[in-house]
Design an enzyme around this catalytic site. Sequence first.
Site, mmCIF file in Angstrom:
data_model
loop_
_atom_site.group_PDB
_atom_site.id
_atom_site.type_symbol
_atom_site.label_atom_id
_atom_site.label_comp_id
_atom_site.label_asym_id
_atom_site.label_seq_id
_atom_site.Cartn_x
_atom_site.Cartn_y
_atom_site.Cartn_z
ATOM 1 N N LYS A 115 0.734 -0.994 -0.218
ATOM 2 C CA LYS A 115 0.054 0.221 0.140
ATOM 3 C C LYS A 115 0.798 1.210 -0.162
ATOM 4 C CE LYS A 115 -4.505 -1.668 1.800
ATOM 5 N NZ LYS A 115 -5.888 -1.551 2.637
ATOM 6 N N LYS A 197 -5.840 -11.403 -8.198
ATOM 7 C CA LYS A 197 -6.860 -12.198 -7.662
ATOM 8 C C LYS A 197 -7.535 -11.498 -7.733
ATOM 9 C CE LYS A 197 -6.879 -10.082 -3.119
ATOM 10 N NZ LYS A 197 -7.830 -9.381 -2.066
ATOM 11 N N LYS A 200 -11.347 -5.298 -5.746
ATOM 12 C CA LYS A 200 -12.461 -4.047 -5.939
ATOM 13 C C LYS A 200 -11.736 -3.151 -6.273
ATOM 14 C CE LYS A 200 -13.808 -4.610 -0.953
ATOM 15 N NZ LYS A 200 -12.834 -3.860 -0.289
HETATM 16 P P1 ATP Z 1 -9.018 -4.593 -2.093
HETATM 17 O O1 ATP Z 1 -8.342 -5.240 -3.520
HETATM 18 O O2 ATP Z 1 -9.410 -3.487 -2.900
HETATM 19 O O3 ATP Z 1 -7.869 -4.759 -1.143
HETATM 20 P P2 ATP Z 1 -10.375 -6.834 -1.662
HETATM 21 O O4 ATP Z 1 -11.254 -7.106 -2.637
HETATM 22 O O5 ATP Z 1 -9.145 -7.679 -1.980
HETATM 23 O O6 ATP Z 1 -9.696 -5.660 -1.649
HETATM 24 P P3 ATP Z 1 -10.896 -6.949 1.359
HETATM 25 O O7 ATP Z 1 -11.511 -5.340 1.309
HETATM 26 O O8 ATP Z 1 -9.377 -6.788 1.387
HETATM 27 O O9 ATP Z 1 -10.895 -6.770 -0.134
HETATM 28 O O10 ATP Z 1 -11.274 -8.209 1.557
HETATM 29 C C1 ATP Z 1 -12.363 -8.250 2.151
HETATM 30 C C2 ATP Z 1 -12.595 -10.345 2.100
HETATM 31 O O11 ATP Z 1 -12.621 -10.777 0.766
HETATM 32 C C3 ATP Z 1 -10.936 -10.588 2.909
HETATM 33 O O12 ATP Z 1 -11.890 -12.081 3.483
HETATM 34 C C4 ATP Z 1 -11.040 -11.307 1.645
HETATM 35 O O13 ATP Z 1 -9.526 -12.735 1.660
HETATM 36 C C5 ATP Z 1 -11.837 -11.537 0.253
HETATM 37 N N1 ATP Z 1 -11.785 -11.578 -0.757
HETATM 38 C C6 ATP Z 1 -10.951 -10.882 -1.423
HETATM 39 N N2 ATP Z 1 -11.042 -10.841 -2.952
HETATM 40 C C7 ATP Z 1 -11.454 -12.156 -3.222
HETATM 41 C C8 ATP Z 1 -10.734 -13.340 -4.222
HETATM 42 N N3 ATP Z 1 -11.058 -12.747 -5.332
HETATM 43 N N4 ATP Z 1 -11.370 -14.092 -3.899
HETATM 44 C C9 ATP Z 1 -11.618 -14.622 -2.460
HETATM 45 N N5 ATP Z 1 -11.665 -13.625 -1.967
HETATM 46 C C10 ATP Z 1 -10.840 -12.823 -1.589
#
Ligand code: ATP
Length: 334
Positions: A115, A197, A200
């Site tokens: 980050k 992955k 968001k």
């Molecule tokens: P960012 O990409 O903005 O960091 P993110 O989409 O990774 O956000 P988080 O808020 O970090 O989301 O994660 C929320 C939850 O969703 C966590 O438990 C994370 O492990 C899960 N998660 C996020 N993306 C995935 C994915 N692609 N597949 C499975 N689980 C996910």
Amino acid sequence: MINGKKVLFSGMQATGNLTLGNYLGALKNWVTLSDEYECFYSVVDMHSITIRQDPATLRQRARKLLTIYIAAGLDPKVNCLYYQSHVSGHAELSWILSCFTYMGELNRMTQFKDKAARHGDNINAGLFTYPVLMAADILLYQADVVPVGIDQKQHLELTRDIAERFNNLYGDVFTVPEPYIGKVGAKIMSLQDPSKKMSKSDENPNGSIYLLDDADTVIRKCKKAVTDSEGVILYREEQPGVKNLIDIYSACMGKTPEDVVREFDGRGYGDFKMAVGEAVVSVLKPLQEEVARLESDKAFVDLIIRENAEKASYHAAKTLRKVQKKVGFPVRIP
Ligand code: ATP
Ligand code: LTN
């Protein structure tokens, strides 16, 4: 233990729009776990401001996220669904724990390094101490288990180290939590780049299916999903795009990847992508309808927000008073 059950804590940030990855990898597991444990599911809005946010947007997204928790099937009368910022104990415990966390430990956190690299113009102290606030979230409720994605495992290990360090000094104050990493849907990949992955914060909106995407958008994104030129539907590492679509389809339909391979034996990618799109829509549609229904029932959601903040505060205060006493703060005069 609360009401004879082990305690579970988890949270999500209200930054960006939730994706199918968040749903299949996190929320769906939360719902499954909610019978077995006494659960606290927080909208961790205090974590969100480590990155600059527009205040009105953050407020809207936090409310939407809480609504999605309910719509996904978490009963708000049983599970404690609340905003982190409504329970001041998080910040208070975080301060105390920061005095039991070493700079060297925080320096090793890979999420901070990532980050800091991405937000070079705003490397604030909150971004650095983010894992301490996360440890406070978990330890405040004496959580036994914490469902998280693999990316959060390092933060959970730090939480365990802080808890053990504190317990060694002051006796058994904190429950040392275990991570819970789900199997199904553990890592949903981007539809446009199956080596990354689904996230968001992806700049390419075609890579992610958002929970609130309408049916046409979902189908279009699935049709555009990157696959390969092999032309066979098999579940193997050499075909990461197809493998990801199989994961999505099997998680949505409650089937195993092997079932899916059998079901689509001899069929083309076009057919398969269409079926994946329809499977996703069949999961998202009821969820979206429930979100809309809850949004029109403001009084109900407001009540949930108030009651659950009180419930969370009650449990948080119990731990906090104990910790304050242990570190030597003067007792309150009633
Ligand atoms: P960012 O990409 O903005 O960091 P993110 O989409 O990774 O956000 P988080 O808020 O970090 O989301 O994660 C929320 C939850 O969703 C966590 O438990 C994370 O492990 C899960 N998660 C996020 N993306 C995935 C994915 N692609 N597949 C499975 N689980 C996910
Ligand atoms: N850091 C987590 C969100 C989070 C969390 C927590 C998860 C904050 N506090 C406590 C589990 C337990 C994330 O970015 N996914």
